[in-house]
Motif scaffolding. Sequence first.
Motif, mmCIF file in Angstrom:
data_model
loop_
_atom_site.group_PDB
_atom_site.id
_atom_site.type_symbol
_atom_site.label_atom_id
_atom_site.label_comp_id
_atom_site.label_asym_id
_atom_site.label_seq_id
_atom_site.Cartn_x
_atom_site.Cartn_y
_atom_site.Cartn_z
ATOM 1 N N SER A 120 83.946 12.353 -53.461
ATOM 2 C CA SER A 120 82.634 12.155 -52.831
ATOM 3 C C SER A 120 82.484 10.733 -52.307
ATOM 4 N N ALA A 125 79.304 14.220 -46.678
ATOM 5 C CA ALA A 125 79.270 15.671 -46.469
ATOM 6 C C ALA A 125 80.626 16.363 -46.647
ATOM 7 N N PRO A 296 77.538 18.990 -49.938
ATOM 8 C CA PRO A 296 76.531 18.934 -48.874
ATOM 9 C C PRO A 296 76.192 17.492 -48.491
ATOM 10 N N TYR A 297 75.453 17.354 -47.408
ATOM 11 C CA TYR A 297 75.088 16.027 -46.916
ATOM 12 C C TYR A 297 74.039 15.365 -47.807
ATOM 13 N N ASP A 302 74.779 16.452 -53.381
ATOM 14 C CA ASP A 302 76.121 15.893 -53.557
ATOM 15 C C ASP A 302 76.347 15.564 -55.027
#
Length: 321
Positions: A120, A125, A296-297, A302
């Motif tokens: 991450s 994203a 995800p964004y 996240d």
Amino acid sequence: MPSLSYVAAVNRALRDEMARDERVCVLGEDVSQGITGLTKGLADVYGTGRVVDMPLSEQAFTSLATGAAIAGQRPVVEFQIPSLLYLVFEQIANQAHKFSLMTGGQASVPVTYLFPGSGSRSGMAGQHSDHPYSLLAHVGIKTAVPATPSDAYGLLLSAIREPDPVAVFAPTLLMGASEEIDDGDLEAVPLGSARVCREGTDVTVVAVGHLVPIALQVAAALAGEASIEVIDPRTVYPVDWETLGKSITRTGRLVVIDDSNRMCGFGSEIAATAVEEFGLTVPPVRLSRPDGAVIPYALNLDHALLPDAGGLVGAIRAVLR
């Protein structure tokens, strides 16, 4: 005692190996500019004949590295985004990895694949946040995930010196880490050699990459409840089963914290082998991303998908009960 950062450790390993062995070269996008920091300044010292900027075609220059390695060079290929592994998986797993076997050992492919910023990136994203080390371990490619600057230096040295393809993942959340270490203490770290980071008698925690310092923090915080042993496997393939087995057999309890997807992830393999071979007192617990996770964004989502300290505390308490 001097401090060494994770990025500087990787950069120094590249510098030292390029000085030691003129066959070592670096390929990738913007490597002469050192965009990720890992190759910064190398072109100034060794020239653009050995630090080569490649066109925007990862499949092409990954194949080029295979040919260069077969011809006697020792290329290091830097991929700016770990998700690019999916583009070049055929070139790595089906070509470079198998070539020695399919030629009856007549040829070797000493190429190193370097994946900086893995995992991450806090808001980058789905296509920039993967941590796909389990994928390479699954097909039998030697794969390292260093958790400290000294291991980043030592494992990369060993990777470059290997006669076979090796992948090295540098997690995003460690890129800013530093370690106090004397220059004279930097040395090659053998692939397949785990590190016992903290000794304990009640629970074995196996943590990968940036989760190692988190596991150490949790072990210290829970010291009043249990004696927790923390092991960093260093390489997810090959695995140092001897070191892991001794610890798990002694404690009888296992928690694995692993930042890859749950299904067919590295944590699954550790847990399964422990159940089959190491005489657990209670069933193991594994912490990972969910099955099929795509980051995800949104930052809150996240972070919600990633294994963390809170989850590790709960898992340790679960196996103690």
